[in-house]
Write a protein that holds these residues in place. Structure first.
Motif, PDB file in Angstrom:
ATOM      1  N   VAL A  49       0.808  -1.223   0.000  1.00 18.45           N
ATOM      2  CA  VAL A  49       0.000   0.000   0.000  1.00 18.45           C
ATOM      3  C   VAL A  49       0.842   1.274   0.000  1.00 18.45           C
ATOM      4  O   VAL A  49       0.329   2.343  -0.331  1.00 18.45           O
ATOM      5  CB  VAL A  49      -1.015   0.021   1.161  1.00 18.45           C
ATOM      6  CG1 VAL A  49      -2.046  -1.060   0.983  1.00 18.45           C
ATOM      7  CG2 VAL A  49      -0.329  -0.107   2.495  1.00 18.45           C
ATOM      8  N   LYS A  50       2.135   1.187   0.285  1.00 22.95           N
ATOM      9  CA  LYS A  50       2.969   2.393   0.246  1.00 22.95           C
ATOM     10  C   LYS A  50       3.145   2.913  -1.182  1.00 22.95           C
ATOM     11  O   LYS A  50       3.536   4.054  -1.367  1.00 22.95           O
ATOM     12  CB  LYS A  50       4.326   2.149   0.899  1.00 22.95           C
ATOM     13  CG  LYS A  50       5.224   1.191   0.165  1.00 22.95           C
ATOM     14  CD  LYS A  50       6.532   1.017   0.907  1.00 22.95           C
ATOM     15  CE  LYS A  50       7.451   0.062   0.188  1.00 22.95           C
ATOM     16  NZ  LYS A  50       8.703  -0.101   0.916  1.00 22.95           N
ATOM     17  N   TYR A  51       2.833   2.084  -2.190  1.00 22.26           N
ATOM     18  CA  TYR A  51       2.921   2.504  -3.589  1.00 22.26           C
ATOM     19  C   TYR A  51       1.583   2.975  -4.147  1.00 22.26           C
ATOM     20  O   TYR A  51       1.478   3.307  -5.325  1.00 22.26           O
ATOM     21  CB  TYR A  51       3.463   1.371  -4.456  1.00 22.26           C
ATOM     22  CG  TYR A  51       4.848   0.949  -4.081  1.00 22.26           C
ATOM     23  CD1 TYR A  51       5.906   1.845  -4.136  1.00 22.26           C
ATOM     24  CD2 TYR A  51       5.110  -0.347  -3.645  1.00 22.26           C
ATOM     25  CE1 TYR A  51       7.180   1.469  -3.770  1.00 22.26           C
ATOM     26  CE2 TYR A  51       6.390  -0.734  -3.288  1.00 22.26           C
ATOM     27  CZ  TYR A  51       7.417   0.181  -3.355  1.00 22.26           C
ATOM     28  OH  TYR A  51       8.689  -0.193  -2.990  1.00 22.26           O
ATOM     29  N   VAL A  52       0.544   2.982  -3.306  1.00 19.94           N
ATOM     30  CA  VAL A  52      -0.814   3.271  -3.747  1.00 19.94           C
ATOM     31  C   VAL A  52      -1.293   4.582  -3.131  1.00 19.94           C
ATOM     32  O   VAL A  52      -1.165   4.788  -1.927  1.00 19.94           O
ATOM     33  CB  VAL A  52      -1.756   2.110  -3.337  1.00 19.94           C
ATOM     34  CG1 VAL A  52      -3.201   2.460  -3.617  1.00 19.94           C
ATOM     35  CG2 VAL A  52      -1.364   0.840  -4.058  1.00 19.94           C
ATOM     36  N   ARG A  53      -1.831   5.465  -3.952  1.00 19.22           N
ATOM     37  CA  ARG A  53      -2.416   6.713  -3.457  1.00 19.22           C
ATOM     38  C   ARG A  53      -3.753   6.426  -2.775  1.00 19.22           C
ATOM     39  O   ARG A  53      -4.040   6.896  -1.694  1.00 19.22           O
ATOM     40  CB  ARG A  53      -2.612   7.689  -4.611  1.00 19.22           C
ATOM     41  CG  ARG A  53      -3.116   9.041  -4.183  1.00 19.22           C
ATOM     42  CD  ARG A  53      -3.196   9.983  -5.345  1.00 19.22           C
ATOM     43  NE  ARG A  53      -1.905  10.090  -6.010  1.00 19.22           N
ATOM     44  CZ  ARG A  53      -1.655  10.893  -7.021  1.00 19.22           C
ATOM     45  NH1 ARG A  53      -2.602  11.672  -7.486  1.00 19.22           N
ATOM     46  NH2 ARG A  53      -0.472  10.932  -7.583  1.00 19.22           N
TER      47      ARG A  53
END
Length: 64
Positions: free
Chosen positions: A45-49
């Protein structure tokens, strides 16, 4: 038959991707999806806005 859950993911670079899922699990670090074709998809989720689902995860079906 299981209903299909449409999961939409907006990545930090602006790209938007849509997945057809039979099961969705999410936590503080990982978005896990079982796709309707039987494959799994793991997204940190750190790559997802943001992401959204067409129905709530584990939402009970109440017939009345």
């Amino acid at each position: 038959m299981n209903e299909v859950n449409i999961v939409t993911v907006r990545w930090w670079d602006g790209y938007m991707e849509t997945f057809e899922c039979s099961e969705v699990r999410f936590g503080s670090d990982l978005l896990w999806m079982r796709l309707t074709n039987g494959k799994n998809r793991h997204i940190p989720v750190k790559y997802v806005r943001w992401y959204s689902m067409s129905k709530e995860s584990h939402e009970p079906v109440i017939e009345g």
